[in-house]
Design a protein around this motif. Structure first.
Motif, PDB file in Angstrom:
ATOM      1  N   ALA A 145      18.830   2.635   1.028  1.00 26.08           N
ATOM      2  CA  ALA A 145      17.554   2.630   1.745  1.00 26.08           C
ATOM      3  C   ALA A 145      17.154   1.223   2.171  1.00 26.08           C
ATOM      4  O   ALA A 145      16.753   0.992   3.329  1.00 26.08           O
ATOM      5  CB  ALA A 145      16.464   3.248   0.867  1.00 26.08           C
ATOM      6  N   ALA A 146      17.239   0.279   1.247  1.00 18.87           N
ATOM      7  CA  ALA A 146      16.865  -1.099   1.573  1.00 18.87           C
ATOM      8  C   ALA A 146      17.811  -1.692   2.608  1.00 18.87           C
ATOM      9  O   ALA A 146      17.397  -2.477   3.464  1.00 18.87           O
ATOM     10  CB  ALA A 146      16.859  -1.948   0.306  1.00 18.87           C
ATOM     11  N   GLY A 147      19.109  -1.308   2.530  1.00 12.29           N
ATOM     12  CA  GLY A 147      20.075  -1.783   3.513  1.00 12.29           C
ATOM     13  C   GLY A 147      19.752  -1.331   4.922  1.00 12.29           C
ATOM     14  O   GLY A 147      20.074  -2.011   5.904  1.00 12.29           O
ATOM     15  N   ARG A 148      19.086  -0.196   5.045  1.00 15.22           N
ATOM     16  CA  ARG A 148      18.667   0.297   6.368  1.00 15.22           C
ATOM     17  C   ARG A 148      17.335  -0.298   6.812  1.00 15.22           C
ATOM     18  O   ARG A 148      16.850  -0.007   7.909  1.00 15.22           O
ATOM     19  CB  ARG A 148      18.546   1.819   6.345  1.00 15.22           C
ATOM     20  CG  ARG A 148      19.835   2.554   6.044  1.00 15.22           C
ATOM     21  CD  ARG A 148      19.699   4.023   6.366  1.00 15.22           C
ATOM     22  NE  ARG A 148      20.762   4.816   5.738  1.00 15.22           N
ATOM     23  CZ  ARG A 148      20.985   6.103   5.997  1.00 15.22           C
ATOM     24  NH1 ARG A 148      20.222   6.740   6.876  1.00 15.22           N
ATOM     25  NH2 ARG A 148      21.950   6.752   5.374  1.00 15.22           N
TER      26      ARG A 148
ATOM     27  N   GLU B 275       0.820  -1.216   0.000  1.00 17.30           N
ATOM     28  CA  GLU B 275       0.000   0.000   0.000  1.00 17.30           C
ATOM     29  C   GLU B 275       0.852   1.264   0.000  1.00 17.30           C
ATOM     30  O   GLU B 275       0.594   2.194  -0.768  1.00 17.30           O
ATOM     31  CB  GLU B 275      -0.935  -0.003   1.205  1.00 17.30           C
ATOM     32  CG  GLU B 275      -2.015  -1.080   1.135  1.00 17.30           C
ATOM     33  CD  GLU B 275      -3.011  -0.956   2.271  1.00 17.30           C
ATOM     34  OE1 GLU B 275      -2.880  -0.007   3.081  1.00 17.30           O
ATOM     35  OE2 GLU B 275      -3.902  -1.817   2.362  1.00 17.30           O
ATOM     36  N   VAL B 276       1.847   1.308   0.878  1.00 14.90           N
ATOM     37  CA  VAL B 276       2.695   2.498   0.980  1.00 14.90           C
ATOM     38  C   VAL B 276       4.147   2.047   1.149  1.00 14.90           C
ATOM     39  O   VAL B 276       4.447   1.234   2.039  1.00 14.90           O
ATOM     40  CB  VAL B 276       2.295   3.398   2.174  1.00 14.90           C
ATOM     41  CG1 VAL B 276       3.180   4.641   2.213  1.00 14.90           C
ATOM     42  CG2 VAL B 276       0.830   3.796   2.086  1.00 14.90           C
ATOM     43  N   TRP B 277       5.022   2.588   0.304  1.00 10.56           N
ATOM     44  CA  TRP B 277       6.451   2.319   0.413  1.00 10.56           C
ATOM     45  C   TRP B 277       7.088   3.372   1.312  1.00 10.56           C
ATOM     46  O   TRP B 277       6.610   4.507   1.396  1.00 10.56           O
ATOM     47  CB  TRP B 277       7.110   2.354  -0.964  1.00 10.56           C
ATOM     48  CG  TRP B 277       6.579   1.312  -1.890  1.00 10.56           C
ATOM     49  CD1 TRP B 277       5.472   1.391  -2.668  1.00 10.56           C
ATOM     50  CD2 TRP B 277       7.120   0.004  -2.087  1.00 10.56           C
ATOM     51  NE1 TRP B 277       5.274   0.215  -3.365  1.00 10.56           N
ATOM     52  CE2 TRP B 277       6.280  -0.650  -3.027  1.00 10.56           C
ATOM     53  CE3 TRP B 277       8.227  -0.669  -1.591  1.00 10.56           C
ATOM     54  CZ2 TRP B 277       6.535  -1.952  -3.449  1.00 10.56           C
ATOM     55  CZ3 TRP B 277       8.475  -1.968  -2.018  1.00 10.56           C
ATOM     56  CH2 TRP B 277       7.640  -2.599  -2.933  1.00 10.56           C
ATOM     57  N   ASP B 278       8.167   2.999   1.974  1.00  8.36           N
ATOM     58  CA  ASP B 278       8.894   3.993   2.762  1.00  8.36           C
ATOM     59  C   ASP B 278       9.596   4.979   1.845  1.00  8.36           C
ATOM     60  O   ASP B 278       9.561   6.190   2.077  1.00  8.36           O
ATOM     61  CB  ASP B 278       9.923   3.316   3.681  1.00  8.36           C
ATOM     62  CG  ASP B 278       9.269   2.518   4.790  1.00  8.36           C
ATOM     63  OD1 ASP B 278       8.188   2.935   5.265  1.00  8.36           O
ATOM     64  OD2 ASP B 278       9.827   1.482   5.180  1.00  8.36           O
ATOM     65  N   MET B 279      10.236   4.437   0.786  1.00  8.32           N
ATOM     66  CA  MET B 279      10.978   5.293  -0.127  1.00  8.32           C
ATOM     67  C   MET B 279      10.763   4.840  -1.563  1.00  8.32           C
ATOM     68  O   MET B 279      10.905   3.654  -1.873  1.00  8.32           O
ATOM     69  CB  MET B 279      12.475   5.307   0.189  1.00  8.32           C
ATOM     70  CG  MET B 279      12.795   5.905   1.539  1.00  8.32           C
ATOM     71  SD  MET B 279      14.523   6.381   1.724  1.00  8.32           S
ATOM     72  CE  MET B 279      14.467   7.034   3.406  1.00  8.32           C
ATOM     73  N   ILE B 280      10.407   5.795  -2.408  1.00 13.90           N
ATOM     74  CA  ILE B 280      10.303   5.573  -3.845  1.00 13.90           C
ATOM     75  C   ILE B 280      11.460   6.320  -4.501  1.00 13.90           C
ATOM     76  O   ILE B 280      11.642   7.517  -4.268  1.00 13.90           O
ATOM     77  CB  ILE B 280       8.966   6.093  -4.405  1.00 13.90           C
ATOM     78  CG1 ILE B 280       7.802   5.321  -3.787  1.00 13.90           C
ATOM     79  CG2 ILE B 280       8.940   5.978  -5.918  1.00 13.90           C
ATOM     80  CD1 ILE B 280       6.439   5.896  -4.145  1.00 13.90           C
ATOM     81  N   VAL B 281      12.247   5.618  -5.291  1.00 13.87           N
ATOM     82  CA  VAL B 281      13.407   6.211  -5.954  1.00 13.87           C
ATOM     83  C   VAL B 281      13.137   6.257  -7.455  1.00 13.87           C
ATOM     84  O   VAL B 281      12.801   5.227  -8.064  1.00 13.87           O
ATOM     85  CB  VAL B 281      14.696   5.407  -5.678  1.00 13.87           C
ATOM     86  CG1 VAL B 281      15.890   6.044  -6.383  1.00 13.87           C
ATOM     87  CG2 VAL B 281      14.953   5.315  -4.171  1.00 13.87           C
TER      88      VAL B 281
END
Length: 517
Positions: free
Chosen positions: A34-37, A14-20
């Protein structure tokens, strides 16, 4: 994970933390950071991963001798540190390469010798080897084809070399390993805002035409030369941030520069550094710095840029290259950040700029491949603050890139790292897959199948330009291989003969731009 599975995962979140936005060096580095964190991360790329600037570099991971000449010590320090980290984290893709500066005037020895000693000092414990002066005979041993007339000696120093597009693919795979999602051929068509603040993106699957609305707590614009277009999706009145500059390279046969050392010329007629670099059995000569009015996905080398490189290469090589010797020529666009003081693009900073718009859109611009990881770290830290996400420490300084393998043997499959064993097994399944795509290319048919099954290759161009580097190594041979590549891909993707014909035609037209006029 197959593309169909990625699309399903996309719709289920539904909602991503970060869209690049952007699948070049900066976008991929940011998404991996971002994914590493532990942030839920989704990356969209309008074309293929590294299709633009990030597959058209000089193939060097370096601190920047030119930046040292300019006195930009902070950028050199950062780049040298990142160079050392990357060689540790991706030894299958990045390696130590010796460079020789040929000396023809009496003052060049002490001048460049002292400068490169400072380069060694700035690298510290992450240095790749000490620089030193060479005698005339030692210089000719390292560079047998360097112009001997007037040669006094040389200076040797060390920097990193890599395969840019293959590193980009490995970063996309690393993102997947970390639980993130990356989709290529998936352009952003709009920005979603709530109460004046960015809340997500509108995007379209280029293959099916299907539209998506993707919500995110943070939206990061890492579109390289195209960042201004993305910024104007959020704010049509946004002023240009980027001053695009074109850099051109020529690819010659390896016989023009035999051996394992590169040539670095510190000062050309336009004040740039010139490199002649051995790469995948070829010689890459570059580069230029030509301001252009706007960025495009397929920039074309200008005739005067090709003339410039040929004439400068002839000054330093005993064998003078001509247009008929050029196997391929490619152009990339540097996303340089504008300066208020004007001047040429050669004088603009190669450092990166981080901008948080009033809408909350986070834009990262500028920079270079060597510092992609640090750019991603800075960007994710800022984006997390903007989005109000929990602070989480970076892990990428020691994060091994997908395929990591220590002591990788040199060979055509080296760029796959630890995946090479599985690729060898695939090649053993079908004798036809072991056949070369073309006698002039180091690639086998099974690598096409691997690229489709495991590396999200969707077009003939994806395979011949970036999963393999055939288009850069020999554009004519790549065109000859295109029908076979299309046939192999069609079987894997379930495409028909019309698709094959269209793909071959499109690639043939594209490859025409990689041959000098």
């Amino acid at each position: 994970m197959k593309r169909e599975d990625l699309l399903r995962y996309l719709t289920e979140t539904e909602v991503w933390d970060m869209i690049v936005i952007g699948g070049g060096a900066t976008g991929l580095g940011t998404a991996v950071e971002a994914a590493g964190r532990g942030y839920r991360t989704f990356l969209l790329e309008q074309g293929d991963f590294a299709q633009g600037t990030s597959s058209r570099s000089t193939k060097l991971i370096h601190g920047g001798v030119r930046y040292l000449q300019q006195g930009n010590l902070s950028l050199v320090l950062e780049a040298l540190r990142e160079r050392g980290l990357l060689i540790r984290n991706a030894p299958h893709l990045v390696h130590n390469l010796s460079f020789v500066v040929p000396l023809y005037d009496w003052w060049e020895g002490p001048f460049y010798g002292i400068g490169l000693k400072l380069y060694d000092v700035l690298a510290g414990t992450l240095g790749l080897g000490p620089s030193r002066l060479l005698s005339r005979e030692e210089t000719l041993d390292h560079i047998p084809t360097v112009e001997p007339r007037g040669l006094r000696g040389g200076v040797i120093y060390h920097d990193g070399q890599f395969d840019d597009a293959r590193l980009a693919i490995s970063l996309a795979l690393t993102l997947a390993d970390l639980g993130g999602v990356a989709l290529n051929h998936f352009p952003v068509t709009g920005i979603i805002s709530h109460d004046g603040l960015v809340a997500g993106v509108e995007a379209r699957d280029r293959e099916t035409g299907r539209a998506f609305r993707i919500m995110g707590r943070a939206v990061i614009n890492a579109a390289g030369p195209f960042v201004d277009g993305v910024r104007r999706l959020a704010d049509p009145a946004a002023r240009d941030l980027i001053a695009p500059s074109q850099g051109v390279h020529l690819v010659l046969d390896g016989s023009f520069l035999p051996g394992d050392s590169a040539i670095m010329v510190p000062h050309t007629d336009d004040g740039r550094v010139l490199f002649a670099v051995p790469w995948h059995g070829r010689t890459v000569v570059g580069t230029t710095d030509t301001p252009i009015p706007a960025a495009g996905l397929e920039p074309r080398p200008l005739p005067e840029e090709i003339d410039f490189l040929l004439s400068h290469a002839a000054r330093y090589l005993t064998r003078h290259p001509e247009r008929r010797d050029v196997l391929s020529t490619f152009a990339g666009i540097r996303p340089l950040v504008r300066s208020d003081g004007g001047g040429t693009t050669a004088s603009l900073s190669r450092d990166h700029t981080l901008l948080v718009e009033g809408s909350g859109l986070v834009t990262i611009a500028g920079g270079k491949w060597t510092t992609y990881r640090k750019m991603g770290e800075d960007t994710v830290t800022a984006a997390a603050q903007v989005a109000g996400l929990d602070h989480r420490p970076s892990v990428t300084e020691t994060l091994r890139i997908h395929g990591w393998q220590e002591g990788t043997a040199d060979g055509p499959l080296q760029v796959y790292g630890c995946d090479a064993a599985a690729l060898e097994q695939l090649l053993a399944e079908n004798s036809a897959w072991r056949e070369p795509l073309h006698p002039a290319l180091p690639y086998r048919a099974g690598e096409v199948v691997w690229g489709v099954r495991h590396e999200w290759a969707r077009t003939v161009e994806d395979v011949l330009a970036r999963r393999t580097r055939a288009l850069l190594l020999d554009a004519r041979a790549a065109v000859a291989a295109a029908p076979r590549v299309a046939e192999l891909m069609a079987r894997e993707l379930g495409r028909d003969s019309a698709w094959q014909a269209a793909q071959v035609a499109a690639f043939t037209t594209l490859a025409g731009g990689y041959l000098p006029e």
